[in-house]
Design a protein around this motif. Structure first.
Motif, mmCIF file in Angstrom:
data_model
loop_
_atom_site.group_PDB
_atom_site.id
_atom_site.type_symbol
_atom_site.label_atom_id
_atom_site.label_comp_id
_atom_site.label_asym_id
_atom_site.label_seq_id
_atom_site.Cartn_x
_atom_site.Cartn_y
_atom_site.Cartn_z
ATOM 1 N N PRO A 58 0.827 -1.205 0.000
ATOM 2 C CA PRO A 58 0.000 0.000 0.000
ATOM 3 C C PRO A 58 0.862 1.256 0.000
ATOM 4 O O PRO A 58 2.036 1.219 0.386
ATOM 5 N N ALA A 59 0.257 2.372 -0.422
ATOM 6 C CA ALA A 59 1.001 3.629 -0.498
ATOM 7 C C ALA A 59 1.366 4.135 0.891
ATOM 8 O O ALA A 59 2.446 4.689 1.098
ATOM 9 N N LEU A 60 0.450 3.935 1.853
ATOM 10 C CA LEU A 60 0.680 4.386 3.224
ATOM 11 C C LEU A 60 1.328 3.280 4.053
ATOM 12 O O LEU A 60 0.855 2.139 4.046
ATOM 13 N N LYS A 61 2.408 3.628 4.757
ATOM 14 C CA LYS A 61 3.066 2.692 5.667
ATOM 15 C C LYS A 61 3.365 3.417 6.971
ATOM 16 O O LYS A 61 3.592 4.627 6.984
ATOM 17 N N SER A 62 3.376 2.671 8.063
ATOM 18 C CA SER A 62 3.657 3.323 9.343
ATOM 19 C C SER A 62 4.323 2.360 10.318
ATOM 20 O O SER A 62 4.086 1.146 10.283
ATOM 21 N N ASP A 63 5.160 2.933 11.168
ATOM 22 C CA ASP A 63 5.846 2.184 12.220
ATOM 23 C C ASP A 63 5.818 3.018 13.491
ATOM 24 O O ASP A 63 5.801 4.258 13.448
ATOM 25 N N LEU A 64 5.831 2.342 14.632
ATOM 26 C CA LEU A 64 5.693 3.007 15.925
ATOM 27 C C LEU A 64 6.793 2.539 16.876
ATOM 28 O O LEU A 64 7.049 1.342 16.998
ATOM 29 N N MET A 65 7.430 3.501 17.529
ATOM 30 C CA MET A 65 8.430 3.208 18.563
ATOM 31 C C MET A 65 7.868 3.634 19.913
ATOM 32 O O MET A 65 7.310 4.725 20.047
#
Length: 231
Positions: free
Chosen positions: A76-83
């Motif tokens: 997908p165009a949108l990607k996300s990661d969380l710290m």
């Protein structure tokens, strides 16, 4: 430090009603949190990296930072990661894929907004943009309105509308309508939801089509440019 994958999160089977409740809880503690404006960096064109830090109230001793990117051509165009960090010690607690979290958080905020701000007589809910965010919004909206009769109007695009109707066919309190033209989508609607990431032009040229008292929910503000000119 733990790494938590998208599959790890999806395997928890967190239901949409819980997501809406968590979002509501988050809003209620916002005045005790430190939540700076996100920083948006554009490497080229409309591609972006958004950095979103947040320090929760002291009793949670947690600092988090989410990175969301949208790169044209990615699927997908949108990607996300969380710290996540322990704010008392500075220790990193975990790094996690946040694709599911971002989608469901976005849908839950949209559903909470609709449930809170719509007219008490609202019946017709019109949707344009039926990708991941459109479906997460529908997941949360339908899950929190099982006791209401809803007319869900969908803008036809490729086979997305038909697939959406098939996905939610078990909701007996919902009547689906599919329309070809944007004007027919908006006319007489009580709630209009746009889940388009970016609309390059004004979507509705005849502003008289907007019903008095209509609630417009631009899930992505650049996806419903009428908000700039009218609302």
């Amino acid at each position: 430090m733990k790494y938590i994958s998208s599959n790890d999160i999806e395997d928890l089977k967190i239901d949409p009603i819980t997501c809406v409740e968590w979002v509501k809880e988050g809003f209620l503690m916002k005045n005790r949190s430190i939540l700076p404006p996100k920083v948006s960096i554009h490497p080229k064109g409309i591609d972006f990296f958004n950095t979103m830090p947040c320090l929760l109230p002291a009793e949670f001793h947690t600092f988090g930072c989410k990175i969301v990117s949208r790169i044209a051509g990615n699927h997908p165009a949108l990607k996300s990661d969380l710290m996540l960090f322990n704010s008392n010690t500075g220790e990193m607690i975990s790094v996690m894929n946040a694709d599911w979290i971002t989608a469901m958080r976005t849908g839950a905020v949209a559903a909470l907004s609709i449930n809170t701000l719509r007219s008490s007589s609202a019946k017709i809910y019109s949707f344009i943009g039926l990708g991941v965010i459109g479906h997460s919004t529908l997941d949360c909206l339908l899950a929190t309105n099982c006791d209401k009769k809803l007319i869900i109007r969908l803008k036809k695009y490729k086979d997305h509308a038909e697939k959406t109707v098939e996905k939610y066919k078990d909701f007996k309190n919902v009547e689906f309508q599919i329309v070809d033209e944007i004007d027919d989508l908006v006319k007489d609607s009580d709630v209009i939801v746009s889940c388009i990431t970016e609309a390059k032009d004004i979507l509705i040229n005849d502003t008289k089509l907007f019903k008095q008292g209509v609630l417009v929910v631009p899930v992505h503000t650049r996806g419903f440019q009428n908000c700039d000119s009218i609302f």
